[in-house]
Design an enzyme around this catalytic site. Structure first.
Site, mmCIF file in Angstrom:
data_model
loop_
_atom_site.group_PDB
_atom_site.id
_atom_site.type_symbol
_atom_site.label_atom_id
_atom_site.label_comp_id
_atom_site.label_asym_id
_atom_site.label_seq_id
_atom_site.Cartn_x
_atom_site.Cartn_y
_atom_site.Cartn_z
ATOM 1 C CG ASP A 148 -4.990 -4.427 7.190
ATOM 2 O OD1 ASP A 148 -3.858 -3.911 7.268
ATOM 3 O OD2 ASP A 148 -5.455 -4.923 6.153
ATOM 4 N N GLY B 84 0.805 -1.217 0.000
ATOM 5 C CA GLY B 84 0.000 0.000 0.000
ATOM 6 C C GLY B 84 0.833 1.260 0.000
ATOM 7 C CG HIS C 296 2.077 3.280 6.157
ATOM 8 N ND1 HIS C 296 1.264 3.869 5.229
ATOM 9 C CD2 HIS C 296 3.187 4.070 6.224
ATOM 10 C CE1 HIS C 296 1.842 4.954 4.743
ATOM 11 N NE2 HIS C 296 3.013 5.095 5.333
ATOM 12 C CG ASP D 71 5.138 1.003 7.807
ATOM 13 O OD1 ASP D 71 4.388 1.143 8.795
ATOM 14 O OD2 ASP D 71 4.913 0.180 6.915
#
Length: 814
Positions: free
Chosen positions: A454, A112, A249, A225
């Site tokens: 998620d 992503g 993320h 991240d």
């Protein structure tokens, strides 16, 4: 930012000079074998930037370039302007390098982050730093330079080179065997390995060094991240005034999960080197706040921290997608021609797309699909699941085990239901191109996306955006960040097999017109907050916090301010020194001095007071007995109990004011009840004040009790002549007749001062700062907002400063 005439600035990758109108670009670019030439107008000055990627030319060539451009500037007598840029830093680049027949080729990276940000990166002035996808020990000597040249010419990317051994410890080790499972609430999968942690730290340092090769003063650095959670702090140490953003993320776990990590504080401190930290949802933001409060002991104020020498804001920014890329018109669905001609025209397609990861809940949704087929045999031969599992982290044992399990489950399920002309599950263990994925999104009747945990799940947004005919249905896990933005989908608990099976049935039964209505709302929401809006929103917040930080930057007591203060102190002859330093005077760790009963700060104040040109005034909340013990035979002017009692020089104490204290009869029982219900808290009673101290209370209980007590006190004291204040680790109730401002005003009017210094550590010191002249040096200990000119975050710096002033005085006397 301008630098004087005929100057040249070289930041290891950029050489910038001006002006475009007076310098022939071809004359200047001739010595360089490659690079991109950009011209830009800034504030009326034409500037040219020649960008030269690090590693693509030798040091001798680089020095020659600097010399050449310098000569051009010297001849033309032009000015330099440095243009700001964005530096994106992530573990992986948006493109991966592959070697085919001794040639390197670039492929779009999966994930992503790479998909979402690559569109933005390609459309603005930015550099992307990350790993290229090939282990460095698989490359020959000259190939790293060749790779970086290719990456730079293609997409302004710069590669970090990582060996196979480092990948095993850093990426497959600490990142994906420690942080990934922990942040996704899978603590039983977590490995705690000191060697992996050390490699993680070393790799973050390597990324820092790469950034420093590119970063200029006006640049924005955006770190991404969980692979680089130490990097903001490392960059802050090297670039104290840098503009740094960080975005996570993945989810950020609750404190109860995060506390399991042995290196939990180091990672939090690394993150807090940023000016802005972004998460996908407010739940993750609150988890972060809770962990910081309980592990570091820092409280935020409306999402903001003051960390050493910079401001930090933490907020939620739900990541968007490149909406137009997925919503573009095509030749309709073209279901059978373009994707799978073996399906019957009436077959319903259920699409499942994920990386093969235990957090995605793929086995759970297969169990739900099995239950759906068992309960609804009327859908046999009429529905097919298209399951795409993109290979991921195949070096990690748990992922290989998951692949084996998935093969077995799909085999059993197809064996249970399949026939000659019907296969319930079509399984693809590979990635698909973006164009093919968009086709699959458009042919699907239902998207089944049920991760167990998620951070966002951009696939859900991509699917909705691709519904050009607006009729495909979405089943989405409530554990995905996207569920907050897509409430019109069928939201399910992925662990509830029965509920997911029922959702599959409902999604297939809902009329196309109803899905069209639901998708219309979701598509509009995704369209408004797409990837570009997300980036703009984040960048706007980053600019805002940096501007706010800079607006109070004059208040931050820096080295230059200290030097100026000391210079003015030495030159002045009439000095007024005002102090409220109760935290120093009562802290057991600061009690060591020449006298066993006297704090070291008291010794420093006494040394300052011996100078005839100094008037040292201590405005304290402590009672007169405690101050007498500390300042026996001292020439410090003492104000005890917030000014109710006064002792000048070595005279006797006299009562300056006697406020009403009848309110104590009402407030004391209230505070007693809070002490009984709050382990670790205690009451300190002064003559005209009551303090409820909570520094030893557990952070989780502390937050609730503080809010409850403040609310209670404000209601009770509305009709009494008292003030309620919140200081560092305490809440104070005191008689409102006491005023430090009145005491200070007396000293300000007593004579003409050519040097005034006021230092305080208390909420009541705002009264002092408010009446001082603008020329005074007013310093607040602590980084919260204040009326003082300056603030100092570390109390030790105050002690060092005053010790320098007292030391100078002793030298002068000698």
């Amino acid at each position: 930012m301008r630098i004087g005439p005929a100057a040249v600035y070289c930041g290891r990758q950029d050489i910038v000079w001006g002006s475009a109108r007076t310098v022939n670009p071809m004359d200047v670019i001739a010595p360089f074998s490659f690079g991109s030439l950009d011209t830009e107008d800034r504030r009326g000055v034409d500037a040219i930037r020649l960008r030269i990627p690090v590693g693509c030319m030798g040091e001798i060539d680089f020095r020659f370039c600097v010399f050449f451009v310098s000569m051009v500037l010297l001849n033309k007598r032009e000015r330099l302007i440095i243009m700001s840029q964005l530096i994106i830093v992530s573990n992986r680049l948006p493109v991966s390098v592959e070697k085919e027949a001794e040639e390197f080729k670039l492929q779009q990276s999966m994930g992503g982050l790479a998909t979402g940000l690559s569109s933005y990166h390609q459309n603005r002035e930015s550099i992307w730093i990350g790993w290229n996808g090939i282990a460095s020990d698989e490359l020959r000597q000259k190939e790293p330079e060749e790779i970086n040249r290719l990456l730079w010419e293609h997409d302004h990317c710069h590669s970090i080179f990582i060996s196979s051994g480092e990948l095993n410890l850093y990426y497959y080790g600490f990142c994906n065997r420690t942080l990934w499972p922990l942040f996704h609430n899978f603590p039983t999968f977590v490995a705690y390995d000191e060697n992996q942690w050390q490699c993680y730290r070393n790799m973050n340092e390597r990324f820092r060094d790469a950034v420093l090769n590119y970063a200029q003063p006006d640049d924005t650095i955006w770190v991404h991240d969980y692979h680089l959670m130490l990097l903001p702090g490392l960059l802050r140490q090297a670039l104290p005034d840098a503009k740094i953003g960080f975005f996570l993320h993945t989810p950020f776990p609750s404190y109860e999960i995060y506390r399991l990590l042995p290196w939990r504080k180091e990672i939090l401190k690394g993150l807090m080197g940023a000016n802005l930290i972004g998460f996908h949802t407010h739940d993750y933001v609150n988890h972060f706040f809770n962990s910081v409060r309980r592990l570091i002991g820092m409280e935020h104020s409306f999402g903001q921290y003051m960390v050493n020498n910079h401001a930090l804001i933490v907020d939620a920014f739900p990541m968007g997608i490149d909406y137009k890329r997925f919503a573009g018109k095509t030749e309709g669905k073209q279901k059978k021609e373009h994707v799978q001609s073996k399906w019957d025209e009436n077959t319903k397609i259920i699409l499942s797309v994920d990386r093969l990861d235990y957090t995605k809940g793929i086995l759970h949704r297969l169990a739900a699909f099995d239950q759906f087929l068992e309960k609804h045999p009327e859908y046999h031969y009429k529905v097919t699941m298209l399951l795409i599992a993109v290979p991921s982290r195949t070096h990690v044992a748990s992922y290989r085990e998951l692949k084996d399990q998935l093969d077995q489950v799909i085999g059993r399920l197809n064996g249970k239901y399949a026939s000659i002309n019907w296969m319930p599950v079509w399984y693809f263990y590979r990635g698909f191109s973006l164009e093919k994925l968009i086709e699959l999104y458009r042919i699907a009747d239902v998207a089944l996306l049920t991760p167990i945990r998620d951070g966002m799940n951009l696939i859900a947004k991509e699917f909705v955006a691709a519904q050009v005919d607006k009729q495909g249905g979405l089943i989405l896990s409530e554990m995905a960040g996207a569920a907050n933005e897509l409430p019109e989908a069928l939201i399910v608990n992925p662990n509830d097999t029965k509920a997911v099976a029922e959702a599959i049935y409902r999604a297939l039964e809902i009329p196309a017109e109803e899905w069209s209505r639901r998708n219309r709302f979701m598509r509009e929401r995704i369209r408004r907050y797409d990837i570009y809006t997300w980036v703009h929103d984040f960048m706007q917040h980053l600019e805002s916090v940096v501007r706010k930080d800079q607006s109070i930057g004059t208040h931050r007591f820096r080295q230059k301010d200290e030097e100026q203060l000391i210079t003015n102190y030495r030159r002045s002859a009439h000095r007024l020194l005002l102090f409220d330093l109760d935290e120093f005077l009562m802290d057991p760790d600061r009690m060591k001095s020449e006298s066993p009963e006297r704090p070291i700060m008291a010794e420093i104040l006494m040394r300052l007071s011996r100078e005839p040109d100094n008037e040292v005034v201590l405005l304290s909340g402590l009672d007169q007995d405690k101050l007498t013990d500390m300042f026996e035979k001292s020439s410090v002017h003492l104000y005890a109990s917030q000014g109710a009692w006064i002792r000048e020089y070595e005279e006797e104490w006299h009562e300056y004011l006697r406020p009403d204290t009848s309110w104590k009869q009402i407030i004391t029982p209230i505070l007693d009840s809070f002490v009984s219900r709050t382990p670790g808290s205690y009451i300190d009673e002064q003559a005209y004040s009551l303090f409820w101290h909570y520094e030893k209370v557990s952070p989780k209980l502390r937050e609730a009790r503080i809010a409850e007590l403040k609310s209670t006190l404000i209601g009770l004291t509305a009709n009494h002549d008292v003030k309620v204040g919140h200081g560092y680790s305490y809440i104070e109730v005191r008689s409102s007749g006491l005023s430090k401002a009145r005491n200070v005003s007396f000293w300000l009017s007593s004579r003409s001062w050519d040097f005034i210094l006021a230092i305080g550590d208390d909420w009541t010191d705002e009264e002092i700062f408010s009446v001082l002249p603008s020329s005074a040096y007013s310093i607040k200990i602590g980084s919260e907002w204040s009326k003082a000119r300056f603030w100092i975050s570390k109390p030790e710096e105050v002690q060092r400063l005053l010790d320098q002033l007292a030391g100078f005085q002793e030298i002068s006397e000698k």
